[in-house]
Design a protein around this motif. Sequence first.
Motif, PDB file in Angstrom:
ATOM      1  N   ASP A   1       4.700  49.013  -0.712  1.00 57.57           N
ATOM      2  CA  ASP A   1       5.476  48.242   0.326  1.00 57.57           C
ATOM      3  C   ASP A   1       6.768  47.840  -0.128  1.00 57.57           C
ATOM      4  O   ASP A   1       7.283  46.970  -0.596  1.00 57.57           O
ATOM      5  CB  ASP A   1       4.625  46.990   0.817  1.00 57.57           C
TER       6      ASP A   1
ATOM      7  N   HIS B   1      -1.372  53.065   7.997  1.00 55.50           N
ATOM      8  CA  HIS B   1      -1.543  51.541   8.506  1.00 55.50           C
ATOM      9  C   HIS B   1      -3.082  51.282   7.816  1.00 55.50           C
ATOM     10  O   HIS B   1      -4.012  51.721   8.104  1.00 55.50           O
ATOM     11  CB  HIS B   1      -1.914  51.511  10.053  1.00 55.50           C
TER      12      HIS B   1
ATOM     13  N   GLU C   1      -1.653  55.770  12.579  1.00 55.62           N
ATOM     14  CA  GLU C   1      -2.690  54.612  12.402  1.00 55.62           C
ATOM     15  C   GLU C   1      -3.971  55.098  12.406  1.00 55.62           C
ATOM     16  O   GLU C   1      -4.755  54.279  12.055  1.00 55.62           O
ATOM     17  CB  GLU C   1      -2.362  53.789  13.836  1.00 55.62           C
TER      18      GLU C   1
ATOM     19  N   TYR D   1      -0.081  44.609  -3.495  1.00 54.31           N
ATOM     20  CA  TYR D   1      -1.433  45.095  -3.355  1.00 54.31           C
ATOM     21  C   TYR D   1      -2.361  44.776  -4.654  1.00 54.31           C
ATOM     22  O   TYR D   1      -2.086  45.779  -5.670  1.00 54.31           O
ATOM     23  CB  TYR D   1      -1.382  46.568  -2.854  1.00 54.31           C
TER      24      TYR D   1
ATOM     25  N   ASP E   1      -5.235  47.426   6.288  1.00 57.36           N
ATOM     26  CA  ASP E   1      -5.303  46.068   6.353  1.00 57.36           C
ATOM     27  C   ASP E   1      -4.269  45.321   7.466  1.00 57.36           C
ATOM     28  O   ASP E   1      -3.892  44.393   6.930  1.00 57.36           O
ATOM     29  CB  ASP E   1      -5.151  45.593   4.960  1.00 57.36           C
ATOM     30  N   GLY E   2      -4.019  45.948   8.413  1.00 59.32           N
ATOM     31  CA  GLY E   2      -3.154  45.307   9.462  1.00 59.32           C
ATOM     32  C   GLY E   2      -1.783  45.321   9.075  1.00 59.32           C
ATOM     33  O   GLY E   2      -0.787  44.789  10.000  1.00 59.32           O
ATOM     34  N   TYR E   3      -1.366  46.276   8.158  1.00 54.77           N
ATOM     35  CA  TYR E   3       0.178  46.417   7.940  1.00 54.77           C
ATOM     36  C   TYR E   3       0.714  47.908   7.916  1.00 54.77           C
ATOM     37  O   TYR E   3      -0.483  48.661   7.393  1.00 54.77           O
ATOM     38  CB  TYR E   3       0.590  45.666   6.660  1.00 54.77           C
ATOM     39  N   ASP E   4       1.610  48.259   7.971  1.00 56.35           N
ATOM     40  CA  ASP E   4       2.288  49.501   7.524  1.00 56.35           C
ATOM     41  C   ASP E   4       2.813  49.625   6.119  1.00 56.35           C
ATOM     42  O   ASP E   4       3.151  48.638   5.649  1.00 56.35           O
ATOM     43  CB  ASP E   4       3.501  50.037   8.541  1.00 56.35           C
ATOM     44  N   TRP E   5       2.116  50.513   5.428  1.00 55.96           N
ATOM     45  CA  TRP E   5       2.477  50.706   3.999  1.00 55.96           C
ATOM     46  C   TRP E   5       3.092  52.326   3.821  1.00 55.96           C
ATOM     47  O   TRP E   5       3.023  53.082   4.517  1.00 55.96           O
ATOM     48  CB  TRP E   5       1.410  50.597   3.175  1.00 55.96           C
TER      49      TRP E   5
END
Length: 345
Positions: free
Chosen positions: A208, A180, A80, A291, A182-186
Amino acid sequence: MSSTFEQHLEEIVSDLYGTSNHYDFAVVRDFIMNEIVMDNDLLNSTCQVETLHFGSRPLGIHCPGSDYDVMMVLEFPSYEDIIVRPDQHRPGMVHLDFKDASFNSFTEDTLLDNRWYLKRDEVQTWIKGILMNAHGRTVYGRYNDLYELRYKRRQTSHTITAESENCTFSIDFVPAIKIHFDGYDWQAVPKYAPGPKRSHGCTFMVSDIRSEIYHITNGGENIQDAIVLLKALCEAKGLPKIRNYHLVSTAINYILSDDFDDDSSLEYVFLDLLYNLADAFNDHDLPYAIYGDLDLLSNFTPEKVIEYADVLNSTYRTLKTYPGQYNLSYERCSWHFYGDDDDEE
């Protein structure tokens, strides 16, 4: 009552689909991951590895002979804290800055440059050094088929081909970095992108996989069927640069739009997708659905975009007349998907 065109499309798509899985795919995949990858001490001391299935098979749009695609997601300690920096010169690409993340001496000495940016080619070389240990190994399948394994490095993937006396199939392993952003896991896939020299060797493409599978699966069977039909049409029309990821992004953008109705018939879902794909080429802009900064047509020359747009527009103008033709012959319809030598008219 469905139209003649709809009936023909249903017959064609049933012929295009492949089997769901080769029965020994899992055996070979598990051998590679358990005996080759997870047995590597340096890898285990550097990061954790998760496997994700991606591509045509988990999306439900595979045809006979489709390869298997497995993403090897590398999770570095405190992933992260990896700073994800969008590449200003290569839209859709990012650089991975490790200066605030935890890492061992191997990562520092081999994988990072002097700015603490992760180097794309060094990641690929590292994975190559691991997976090439599978070359020449043998694995017994579920029914005692003896497979010999071969390794081949490709641009972004590492292909393991399993060959026995009875069959041959391939698995494309693609390394990716868990991030991690923009608030998401990619997942960030090491991928070359043209542009200025600075940070040229540090480009990663954001993806993603889970979201792609979620949207296509929840879009319904007609979406999956329409993608399979559209892929066959593009191949029959001589448009080989249109790949599954172009069609999947077109479909997801359609699913997320106000135009999508999950009660629509196959013929109209297919025609809508064809129209949207043609429109993307008309505008020279097909954003990755997950994206949007990534333009999936960025590797097309302007001349090639115009050429493909002309073919797609012409085909759409013809096919949009088919739903109302109750005497439409199967041969005239199927010509668009199989590319027979006979004239369509």
